[in-house]
Write a protein that holds these residues in place. Structure first.
Motif, short mmCIF file in Angstrom:
data_model
loop_
_atom_site.label_atom_id
_atom_site.label_comp_id
_atom_site.label_asym_id
_atom_site.label_seq_id
_atom_site.Cartn_x
_atom_site.Cartn_y
_atom_site.Cartn_z
N ARG A 93 0.84 -1.20 0.00
CA ARG A 93 0.00 0.00 0.00
C ARG A 93 0.88 1.25 0.00
N ASP A 94 1.90 1.25 0.85
CA ASP A 94 2.78 2.42 0.97
C ASP A 94 3.59 2.67 -0.29
N SER B 239 -4.32 -1.46 -2.86
CA SER B 239 -5.27 -0.51 -2.27
C SER B 239 -6.37 -1.22 -1.48
N GLY B 240 -6.22 -2.50 -1.27
CA GLY B 240 -7.24 -3.27 -0.55
C GLY B 240 -7.09 -3.15 0.96
N ALA B 241 -7.88 -3.95 1.64
CA ALA B 241 -7.87 -3.98 3.10
C ALA B 241 -6.58 -4.61 3.62
N ILE B 242 -6.14 -4.13 4.78
CA ILE B 242 -5.02 -4.76 5.48
C ILE B 242 -5.66 -5.83 6.37
N GLY C 264 -5.83 -9.48 -4.88
CA GLY C 264 -5.29 -8.12 -4.85
C GLY C 264 -3.90 -8.05 -4.26
N THR C 265 -3.69 -8.80 -3.18
CA THR C 265 -2.37 -8.84 -2.54
C THR C 265 -1.36 -9.47 -3.48
N LYS C 266 -1.74 -10.56 -4.11
CA LYS C 266 -0.82 -11.24 -5.03
C LYS C 266 -0.49 -10.37 -6.24
#
Length: 148
Positions: free
Chosen positions: A120-121, A126-129, A136-138
Motif C-alpha cells: 500500500r505504501d 489498495s485493498g484492506a489490510i 489483490g495482494t498477489k
C-alpha cells in the motif's frame, strides 16, 4: 460347503477382531512416540515450504537478490521463496511495516498484513489490510517485484 465357509470366515473374523483388540492395547503405550515423530516430520515439512504468492520464479529471484542486498538473506537465489527468504522479508517488514511476529519464515496473517502495508505504501495495493493473501495482494506483490 457354503455353510462351512461362512463359519470359517466368521470365526476368523472374530479371532481377528479379538487379536486386534489385544494388539491395540499394547500400542496405546506407543502413541506418544508416534506423536513426537509426527511433530518432527511437520517441522521438516515446514522448513521446506515455498510460498511465492503468485510470483514467477524470475520475479522471486529478483526479490531474493533484493533481500540479499538489503535484509541479510544468505540463501540461494533459486526463485523459490522458502523459509529463509521469508525470514529475511520478515526482518524487513519488522523494521519498516509493523510486523510484530516471530522471525520464523512462516507466511501467516501477520506477515501478509505487513506485506500489504508495504504494498500500500509503495502504491501497489489498495485493498484492506486483512492478512489474507488474496488476488489483490498477489497482484500487488507481482507489481512490486517487477520493479527490480
Amino acid at each position: 460347503m457354503r455353510a462351512l465357509t461362512k463359519t470359517l470366515v466368521s470365526v476368523t473374523t472374530a479371532i481377528g477382531i479379538a487379536t486386534g483388540g489385544l494388539a491395540t492395547a499394547g500400542t496405546a503405550m506407543a502413541a506418544p512416540a508416534t506423536t513426537a515423530q509426527e511433530r518432527v516430520v511437520t517441522a521438516e515439512v515446514g522448513t521446506l515450504a515455498v510460498v511465492n504468492l503468485g510470483l514467477s520464479s524470475a520475479q522471486a529471484k529478483d526479490v531474493q537478490r533484493w533481500l540479499k542486498t538489503y535484509h541479510g538473506y544468505t540463501g540461494a537465489i533459486d526463485g523459490a521463496l522458502g523459509t529463509n527468504s521469508w525470514k529475511a522479508f520478515q526482518r524487513c517488514l519488522k523494521q519498516y511495516w509493523g510486523y510484530t511476529g516471530a522471525i520464523d519464515g512462516i507466511v501467516g496473517g501477520g506477515t501478509v498484513s505487513a506485506l500489504q502495508r508495504l504494498l500500500r505504501d509503495t502504491g501497489h495495493y489498495s485493498g484492506a489490510i486483512d492478512g489474507i493473501a488474496g488476488p489483490g495482494t498477489k497482484a500487488g506483490f507481482k507489481a512490486w517485484a517487477n520493479q527490480f
